[in-house]
Design a protein around this motif. Structure first.
Motif, short mmCIF file in Angstrom:
data_model
loop_
_atom_site.label_atom_id
_atom_site.label_comp_id
_atom_site.label_asym_id
_atom_site.label_seq_id
_atom_site.Cartn_x
_atom_site.Cartn_y
_atom_site.Cartn_z
N MET A 1 -18.75 18.95 -17.30
CA MET A 1 -19.24 18.05 -18.34
C MET A 1 -18.04 17.52 -19.11
O MET A 1 -17.08 18.23 -19.37
CB MET A 1 -20.19 18.80 -19.29
CG MET A 1 -20.80 17.93 -20.37
SD MET A 1 -22.06 18.82 -21.36
CE MET A 1 -23.42 18.84 -20.18
N TRP B 1 -16.64 15.41 -22.59
CA TRP B 1 -17.03 15.27 -23.99
C TRP B 1 -16.21 14.18 -24.68
O TRP B 1 -14.99 14.09 -24.49
CB TRP B 1 -16.84 16.60 -24.72
CG TRP B 1 -17.71 17.69 -24.17
CD1 TRP B 1 -17.50 18.44 -23.05
CD2 TRP B 1 -18.96 18.14 -24.71
NE1 TRP B 1 -18.52 19.33 -22.86
CE2 TRP B 1 -19.44 19.17 -23.87
CE3 TRP B 1 -19.72 17.79 -25.83
CZ2 TRP B 1 -20.64 19.83 -24.10
CZ3 TRP B 1 -20.91 18.46 -26.08
CH2 TRP B 1 -21.36 19.47 -25.21
N GLY C 1 -21.82 14.91 -24.76
CA GLY C 1 -21.38 15.48 -23.50
C GLY C 1 -22.02 14.72 -22.36
O GLY C 1 -23.23 14.47 -22.37
N SER D 1 -22.77 14.80 -18.41
CA SER D 1 -22.81 15.71 -17.27
C SER D 1 -22.86 14.93 -15.97
O SER D 1 -23.27 13.77 -15.93
CB SER D 1 -24.03 16.63 -17.38
OG SER D 1 -25.23 15.86 -17.44
N THR E 1 -17.16 23.14 -22.85
CA THR E 1 -18.57 22.94 -22.50
C THR E 1 -19.42 24.12 -22.92
O THR E 1 -20.52 23.95 -23.47
CB THR E 1 -18.70 22.69 -20.98
OG1 THR E 1 -18.04 21.46 -20.66
CG2 THR E 1 -20.16 22.58 -20.57
N MET E 2 -18.95 25.33 -22.67
CA MET E 2 -19.71 26.51 -23.07
C MET E 2 -19.92 26.54 -24.58
O MET E 2 -21.03 26.81 -25.07
CB MET E 2 -19.01 27.79 -22.60
CG MET E 2 -19.79 29.06 -22.90
SD MET E 2 -18.99 30.55 -22.24
CE MET E 2 -19.24 30.29 -20.49
N GLN F 1 -22.35 23.57 -25.73
CA GLN F 1 -23.75 23.84 -25.46
C GLN F 1 -24.31 24.91 -26.40
O GLN F 1 -25.48 24.83 -26.82
CB GLN F 1 -23.91 24.26 -24.00
CG GLN F 1 -23.66 23.12 -23.03
CD GLN F 1 -23.74 23.54 -21.58
OE1 GLN F 1 -23.51 24.71 -21.23
NE2 GLN F 1 -24.02 22.60 -20.69
N LEU G 1 -24.98 23.12 -29.70
CA LEU G 1 -26.18 22.29 -29.65
C LEU G 1 -27.44 23.13 -29.80
O LEU G 1 -28.42 22.70 -30.40
CB LEU G 1 -26.23 21.52 -28.32
CG LEU G 1 -25.28 20.32 -28.21
CD1 LEU G 1 -25.28 19.77 -26.78
CD2 LEU G 1 -25.66 19.23 -29.20
N ALA G 2 -27.41 24.35 -29.25
CA ALA G 2 -28.57 25.24 -29.35
C ALA G 2 -28.63 26.00 -30.67
O ALA G 2 -29.69 26.50 -31.05
CB ALA G 2 -28.56 26.23 -28.19
N ASN H 1 -27.24 15.56 -29.14
CA ASN H 1 -27.87 16.09 -27.93
C ASN H 1 -28.39 14.92 -27.10
O ASN H 1 -29.37 14.30 -27.48
CB ASN H 1 -29.01 17.03 -28.29
CG ASN H 1 -29.47 17.84 -27.11
OD1 ASN H 1 -29.08 17.59 -25.98
ND2 ASN H 1 -30.30 18.84 -27.36
#
Length: 275
Positions: A120, A122, A160, A162, A237-238, A241, A244-245, A275
């Protein structure tokens, strides 16, 4: 009679001296020691997990000789003037070349490593209600993936992008070139878009690093391990994400600040993730 008196005198004298000797030989009772109170140890506070800091690896072979671009500087094609330009969230390194005429030129290597088959990418975009284009090429400039209809929302921030599963996976050891472009005036066919570009290379994990990641039970530990070993795209990326959560997690926000600061993009850390 004299002998009897002498014996009596000796017996009487020995009777008087014995208690003195006995008293002299008797030791005084030992002083009873007070029990020592156990010292309460102050609990050592648990050390917080270290914030992720990117450590640049040795540049891989196969990087493009063309200078990369991490920021889309300038205002063109009716793009509004912005304080923070279009920015790719990727490390960069300056490369100084010296010619035979002793002239020096400086170009910029914008690149990062990944272990992912379809990583991904960014970017921070300062514009709203526009469309963007993302292109991925191999080292021979063959188009691997292209998306011309990336809709930018009504709010600027970090996004991001993907790679879909229909795209062939990146091959280990090969370098790919990516582009992210924004055209503010899409009515002009010949307009030059504001863009950023750079390289990405996929690598395999070495056994030691693979074991470290397996033993790390916390995702934030894994992010720090990726960053410390120069695998930029996986760490970013980790973490992205996770943010975002968990948008209100202060620890993740601090990790985001630390990671971007380590590649001199602390100014981007203040912008929201879209998101």
């Amino acid at each position: 009679m004299k002998k009897l008196i002498l014996v009596s005198a000796l017996l009487f004298s020995s009777t008087l001296q014995y208690p003195v000797k006995a008293t002299a030989q008797t030791k005084p009772p030992a002083t009873t020691k007070q029990p020592v109170q156990p010292v309460k140890k102050t609990p050592v506070p648990k050390k917080e997990a270290s914030r992720p800091v990117f450590v640049p690896p040795k540049p891989p072979t196969g990087l493009s000789t063309v200078s990369g671009r991490r920021s889309g500087m300038g205002s063109r094609n009716d793009c509004p003037v912005v304080e923070t330009p279009l920015t790719a969230l990727v490390p960069f390194q300056e490369r100084v070349a010296t010619s035979k005429q002793t002239n020096t030129s400086t170009s910029v290597d914008v690149w990062g490593l990944t272990t992912s088959e379809r990583p991904m990418f960014w970017f921070y975009f300062p514009y709203t209600n526009m469309s963007a284009e993302f292109v991925l090429q191999d080292s021979e400039e063959n188009e691997i993936y292209k998306n011309q209809n990336i809709a930018l929302t009504a709010k600027s921030g970090v996004i991001g992008i993907s790679i879909p599963s229909t795209v062939a996976p990146l091959q280990v050891g090969k370098t790919y070139r990516w582009f992210f472009k924004i055209s503010c005036n899409q009515q002009q066919i010949t307009s030059v878009p504001i863009h950023v570009e750079g390289d990405i290379q996929r690598v395999n994990l070495n056994p030691i690093l693979e074991q470290q990641l397996e033993e790390a039970t916390d995702p934030q530990q894994k992010i720090a391990i990726y960053a410390a070993n120069g695998i930029w795209f996986d760490a970013l990326t980790m973490l992205g994400q996770l943010r975002l959560a968990n948008s209100n997690d202060a620890s993740l926000a601090a990790d985001w600040q630390s990671l971007l600061q380590s590649i001199k993009l602390e100014n981007i850390a203040v912008f929201p993730l879209i998101n």
